[in-house]
Design an enzyme around this catalytic site. Sequence first.
Site, PDB file in Angstrom:
ATOM      1  N   ASP A 174     -44.285 -16.384   9.028  1.00 44.54           N
ATOM      2  CA  ASP A 174     -44.158 -17.701   8.806  1.00 44.54           C
ATOM      3  C   ASP A 174     -44.085 -18.378  10.447  1.00 44.54           C
ATOM      4  O   ASP A 174     -44.632 -19.419  10.552  1.00 44.54           O
ATOM      5  CB  ASP A 174     -42.504 -17.908   8.688  1.00 44.54           C
ATOM      6  N   GLY A 202     -40.047 -12.972   8.607  1.00 40.59           N
ATOM      7  CA  GLY A 202     -40.387 -14.306   9.056  1.00 40.59           C
ATOM      8  C   GLY A 202     -41.478 -14.072  10.243  1.00 40.59           C
ATOM      9  O   GLY A 202     -41.999 -15.253  10.779  1.00 40.59           O
ATOM     10  N   GLY A 210     -35.657 -19.047   4.117  1.00 41.78           N
ATOM     11  CA  GLY A 210     -36.915 -19.758   3.247  1.00 41.78           C
ATOM     12  C   GLY A 210     -37.950 -19.922   4.186  1.00 41.78           C
ATOM     13  O   GLY A 210     -38.112 -20.441   5.198  1.00 41.78           O
ATOM     14  N   GLU A 218     -40.659 -21.879   4.147  1.00 37.89           N
ATOM     15  CA  GLU A 218     -40.936 -23.059   4.819  1.00 37.89           C
ATOM     16  C   GLU A 218     -40.191 -23.772   5.644  1.00 37.89           C
ATOM     17  O   GLU A 218     -40.347 -24.636   6.479  1.00 37.89           O
ATOM     18  CB  GLU A 218     -41.166 -24.097   3.286  1.00 37.89           C
TER      19      GLU A 218
END
Length: 324
Positions: free
Chosen positions: A264, A261, A34, A36
């Site tokens: 992120d 990722g 995920g 977040e």
Amino acid sequence: MGKIVMIGEPMAMFVAKTSGKLKDVRDFQMFTAGAEVNVSVGAVRLGHEVEYITQLGKDPFGEYIQEYLEQEGIGTSFIQTTADFPTGFQLKNKVEKNDPEVVYFRKGSAASHLGKELLEKIDFSDADIFHVTGIFMALNDMTYELIKALIVKAKEQGALITFDPNLRPTLWESQKLMVERINEIASYADYVLPGIGEGFILTGYAEKEEIADFYLEKGAKGVIIKAGSNGAYAKCLLEDGGVFEQNMYGFKLEQVIDTVGAGDGFAVGVITGLLEKLSMEEILTRANAIGAIQVSHISDNENLPTQEKLTAFIDSYKTNGGME
């Protein structure tokens, strides 16, 4: 250090142990995924406090995710559980190059049933940053309205809003709706963090300077654009009315294991850099470095660095002339 509040949908992620199409794989390894979650893990490892907002199913996947978040030191006081809906999960294949295939099983998930009734339970009075991505708001109208309401409340209570569009076209009913809603949420943000390709989809502009201007005109204080191995670019408004621009080269890597990722990781660098009041050059260097570290590991978040590992990585590239 600062406090960050996140909202999103954490999922169990099954990564193939062998290469090939997902239908042919028989062995998988389970992780927590995920966008977040990835940002939360990265921020905590750099010494910041994170509180995570979501809803999990009362099932083995939900228990696994809850335990993982707690082990990583991520706050779970805003996490709800329900026996009515399941925790989402995803499958990811193993590739030698390019992006892996990712298949989601999240429709009707526990997180997708979060609504505005959550609003009164969330307090941003001691939060420095509320970080939002375009993923959770794409799940349905209810999560979109919840995101808007939470952003308004966070701003009223003094939190800085950072927004990563993080486009997931397959989650939206149309590209038109995706662009419209992503840009509406961006208009509430203090800092917008699009990728260069995302910026073109959202604004129609191909040049980073024009993408930045688009969001600055919508009310952002700064726009930080990630361009993968080509580095990053920032354009920010100064308090005296002036404009500041910064380009920063990326990091050369001998091998890229998994690109999922990386964005992120970049966001981790930006958010923690803002909290620590680093210069924009330092923020972009940190963001590029974490993104580079992240793509050298198969997991979406397990390779995110501590401050010591991050400093050593940056210093080694400076010493070896590895920055492009």
